[in-house]
Design an enzyme around this catalytic site. Structure first.
Site, short mmCIF file in Angstrom:
data_model
loop_
_atom_site.label_atom_id
_atom_site.label_comp_id
_atom_site.label_asym_id
_atom_site.label_seq_id
_atom_site.Cartn_x
_atom_site.Cartn_y
_atom_site.Cartn_z
N GLU A 120 -1.89 -3.58 1.54
CA GLU A 120 -3.25 -3.59 0.97
C GLU A 120 -3.07 -3.48 -0.54
O GLU A 120 -2.60 -2.45 -1.02
CB GLU A 120 -4.07 -2.40 1.48
CG GLU A 120 -4.27 -2.33 2.98
CD GLU A 120 -5.24 -3.37 3.50
OE1 GLU A 120 -6.00 -3.97 2.69
OE2 GLU A 120 -5.22 -3.61 4.71
N LYS A 122 4.64 9.16 2.03
CA LYS A 122 4.93 9.55 0.65
C LYS A 122 3.59 9.67 -0.08
O LYS A 122 2.76 8.75 -0.01
CB LYS A 122 5.78 8.47 -0.01
CG LYS A 122 5.95 8.65 -1.50
CD LYS A 122 6.37 7.33 -2.13
CE LYS A 122 6.17 7.28 -3.63
NZ LYS A 122 5.09 8.02 -4.22
N CYS A 160 -9.99 -0.42 -5.68
CA CYS A 160 -9.54 -1.78 -5.38
C CYS A 160 -10.74 -2.69 -5.19
O CYS A 160 -10.66 -3.89 -5.42
CB CYS A 160 -8.67 -1.77 -4.13
SG CYS A 160 -9.44 -0.96 -2.74
N GLU A 218 -6.53 -7.72 -12.73
CA GLU A 218 -7.05 -6.39 -12.37
C GLU A 218 -6.76 -5.43 -13.51
O GLU A 218 -5.61 -5.20 -13.86
CB GLU A 218 -6.38 -5.90 -11.08
CG GLU A 218 -6.99 -4.62 -10.57
CD GLU A 218 -6.32 -4.09 -9.31
OE1 GLU A 218 -5.08 -4.03 -9.27
OE2 GLU A 218 -7.06 -3.71 -8.38
P1 NAD Z 1 1.28 1.36 -7.44
O1 NAD Z 1 1.61 0.06 -6.82
O2 NAD Z 1 1.78 1.65 -8.79
O3 NAD Z 1 1.81 2.56 -6.51
C1 NAD Z 1 1.48 2.64 -5.14
C2 NAD Z 1 2.52 3.48 -4.44
O4 NAD Z 1 3.74 2.74 -4.41
C3 NAD Z 1 2.82 4.80 -5.12
O5 NAD Z 1 2.94 5.81 -4.16
C4 NAD Z 1 4.16 4.52 -5.80
O6 NAD Z 1 4.94 5.68 -5.98
C5 NAD Z 1 4.80 3.58 -4.81
N1 NAD Z 1 5.91 2.78 -5.37
C6 NAD Z 1 6.09 2.38 -6.65
N2 NAD Z 1 7.23 1.65 -6.76
C7 NAD Z 1 7.78 1.59 -5.53
C8 NAD Z 1 8.94 0.99 -4.99
N3 NAD Z 1 9.80 0.30 -5.76
N4 NAD Z 1 9.18 1.10 -3.67
C9 NAD Z 1 8.33 1.78 -2.87
N5 NAD Z 1 7.22 2.39 -3.33
C10 NAD Z 1 6.93 2.29 -4.63
O7 NAD Z 1 -0.32 1.50 -7.35
P2 NAD Z 1 -1.25 2.67 -7.88
O8 NAD Z 1 -1.30 2.63 -9.36
O9 NAD Z 1 -0.88 3.95 -7.23
O10 NAD Z 1 -2.68 2.22 -7.28
C11 NAD Z 1 -3.49 1.28 -7.87
C12 NAD Z 1 -3.36 -0.06 -7.17
O11 NAD Z 1 -3.62 0.10 -5.78
C13 NAD Z 1 -4.39 -1.09 -7.64
O12 NAD Z 1 -3.76 -2.33 -7.76
C14 NAD Z 1 -5.43 -1.11 -6.53
O13 NAD Z 1 -6.17 -2.30 -6.42
C15 NAD Z 1 -4.55 -0.89 -5.34
N6 NAD Z 1 -5.33 -0.40 -4.21
C16 NAD Z 1 -5.57 -1.27 -3.17
C17 NAD Z 1 -6.34 -0.87 -2.10
C18 NAD Z 1 -6.62 -1.80 -0.96
O14 NAD Z 1 -7.01 -1.33 0.11
N7 NAD Z 1 -6.46 -3.10 -1.11
C19 NAD Z 1 -6.88 0.43 -2.08
C20 NAD Z 1 -6.60 1.28 -3.15
C21 NAD Z 1 -5.82 0.86 -4.21
#
Ligand code: NAD
Length: 500
Positions: A252, A177, A286, A387
């Site tokens: 992650e 996705k 992140c 964060e």
């Molecule tokens: P998010 O958690 O809002 O969304 C991530 C993904 O999850 C999106 O594709 C979203 O559509 C999906 N999602 C949302 N609700 C869901 C549900 N109920 N069920 C299944 N999927 C669902 O995060 P974001 O705003 O896209 O990204 C930022 C976050 O990602 C920050 O917290 C950042 O630290 C983290 N991040 C972590 C890493 C790592 O490797 N640790 C790398 C990049 C980003």
């Protein structure tokens, strides 16, 4: 005005609209007047189609020899090189980060694809002596089946590649996705795999929201595992859903990373590291260096120079060569950053520069925020613990290494940390004592290499690692194999041993 292009889902080797026929707009965060394209607003029915295709393809793909799978992936890496500039420009338009960074994002996908394709001729198991004569003992990796993947918007090609390529080389099929804000880059990546000759149904891509696409993918009984990157909050929800169906999951999640600047640090180097760690990708990494613990002996000089550099950062559209920091991703993120600035002020930290939305002139069509620094923060403040995911850096004065490490480890997250020092002993103490998945010495908290494990402790991860050899552990199961070629009953083998 020209009609925006429409981008479809990729299911069973075909580019198809979603079943409902609905689409959503993807707009440039630097200029909301620019529509990048219309993407499929998919739902559970589309997820089911994609999983069915992946299940069908899985039977052949898992038996296709790994070196042959790798040949397709090597071809994909070559194609990524050819399209690098085009993909980087598309990524800057859809998510805002400057061109040098989006080129780096595509480069990470290239590096991962070459590196992991190499596993097609390795993917070592191990062979060990058996307890019995005339018996062979070994272990092999086996694919899991259909891997479901959910990705964030901040590394729109690198992160999908870090999941898809190890999964594919190991013989899994994929349903992925895209993130709502950056669906174009994943379309580019899937088109590249298609052009490289990936067989029908092995890779499937569905765009849409978390609840409408992500959740059904996590719940689907034919999906063997979920690899998720995103916020800790959503990651926990994914883990709960996976627990109820015993589904393997790889998470992650968020970070609150620290740079520790010691009294013996090269301050110019440390300031450079703090600047790009804090404000690169507008602080939306992140691994962003959102906290600095600075030794009191150098605090004043460090703060003065750091603030000066931050004030001179050129903010604007990432396609402009002179621009150093782009917009934040969307209106909600702009609002979150503003809210945290108010929280910081209310908590009593000293706002030294920035703190405002940029809304005049060319900024008014985008989501721009000033590079922001809080000084004299207490490690217990929310701006020092939570964060923010924006261009906000919190500076905390410390008495020495021990206190810096204590502050560094005091948050819920454990992704990345860094120390600037000229004392090798201090560097090794930090390497040993920082409970983070990544530690840097005299370098910022950002910038991973694909052959090393990537991931974090505590609320950042669940014990797995992305990239490096560790990625294979995420996307394979171990199988122990015993081959008895004695032609005798085991009892007879044991008797034979006793006779020796
Ligand atoms: P998010 O958690 O809002 O969304 C991530 C993904 O999850 C999106 O594709 C979203 O559509 C999906 N999602 C949302 N609700 C869901 C549900 N109920 N069920 C299944 N999927 C669902 O995060 P974001 O705003 O896209 O990204 C930022 C976050 O990602 C920050 O917290 C950042 O630290 C983290 N991040 C972590 C890493 C790592 O490797 N640790 C790398 C990049 C980003």
């Amino acid at each position: 005005m020209a009609k925006p292009p429409v981008f479809n889902n990729f299911i069973d080797g075909q580019w198809v609209p979603c079943r409902s026929g609905r689409t959503f707009e993807n707009r440039n965060p630097a200029d909301q007047d620019e529509i990048i394209g219309l993407f499929q607003e998919s739902s559970e029915a589309d997820v089911n189609d994609a999983v069915d295709a992946a299940v069908r393809a899985s039977q052949k793909w898992r038996l296709f020899p790994a070196p042959k799978r790798a040949e397709i992936l090597f071809r994909a890496a070559e194609l990524l090189i050819r399209h690098k500039e085009e993909f980087a420009r598309g990524m800057t338009r859809e998510m805002g980060k400057v061109l040098t960074e989006t080129r780096g994002d595509v480069q990470e996908a290239i590096d991962m694809t070459f590196y992991m394709a190499g596993e097609g001729r390795r993917m070592f198991g191990f062979t060990v002596p058996s307890e019995l004569p005339n018996k062979w003992a070994m272990s092999v990796r086996m694919p899991l089946g259909v891997c479901g993947m959910i990705t964030p918007w901040n590394f729109p090609m690198a992160i999908p590649s870090w999941k898809m390529i190890p999964a594919l080389v190991a013989g899994n099929t994929v349903v992925i996705k895209s993130a709502e804000d950056t669906p174009l880059s994943l379309v580019h990546f899937c088109k590249t795999l298609e052009e490289a000759g990936i067989p029908r149904g092995v890779v499937n891509m569905v765009s849409g929201t978390g609840p409408a696409v992500g959740a059904p993918l996590v719940r689907h009984p034919d999906v063997a595992m979920i690899s998720f990157t995103g916020s800790t909050e959503v990651g926990q929800e994914v883990a709960r859903m996976c627990a109820s169906t015993h589904k393997r999951h790889h998470l992650e999640m968020g970070g609150k990373n620290i740079i520790m600047v010691m009294e013996d640090a090269d301050l110019e180097l440390a300031i450079e590291g703090a600047l790009w760690g804090g404000f690169g990708t507008s602080g939306q990494r992140c691994t962003a260096a959102s906290r600095l613990a600075v030794h009191k002996h150098v605090y004043k000089e460090f703060a003065r120079k750091f603030i000066d550099r931050a004030r001179h950062l050129r903010v604007g559209n990432g396609l402009d060569k002179k621009v150093e920091m782009g917009p934040v991703i969307n209106a909600a993120q702009l609002e979150t950053v503003s809210r945290y600035v108010q929280i910081g002020k209310d908590e009593g930290a000293r706002l030294a520069t920035g703190g405002n939305i940029l809304a005049k002139g060319s900024y008014k069509r985008g989501f721009f925020f000033e590079p922001t620094i809080f000084l004299d923060a207490d490690p217990e403040m929310r701006i020092a613990r939570e964060e923010i995911f924006g261009p906000v850096v919190t500076v905390i004065p410390v008495d020495g290494l021990e206190e810096a490490i204590q502050v560094g480890n005091s948050v819920d997250y454990g992704l990345s940390s860094s120390i600037y020092t000229s004392d090798v002993n201090k560097a090794f103490v930090a390497i040993r004592d920082m409970f983070t998945g990544i530690v840097y010495v005299n370098a910022s908290t950002i910038g991973a290499e694909v052959h090393l494990p990537f991931g974090g402790t505590k609320a950042t991860g669940n014990g797995h690692r992305e990239a490096g050899h560790a990625a294979l552990d995420v996307f394979t199961e171990w199988k122990a194999v015993y081959v008895d070629f004695s032609g005798k009953l085991q009892r007879a083998q044991i008797d034979q041993l006793e006779d020796l």
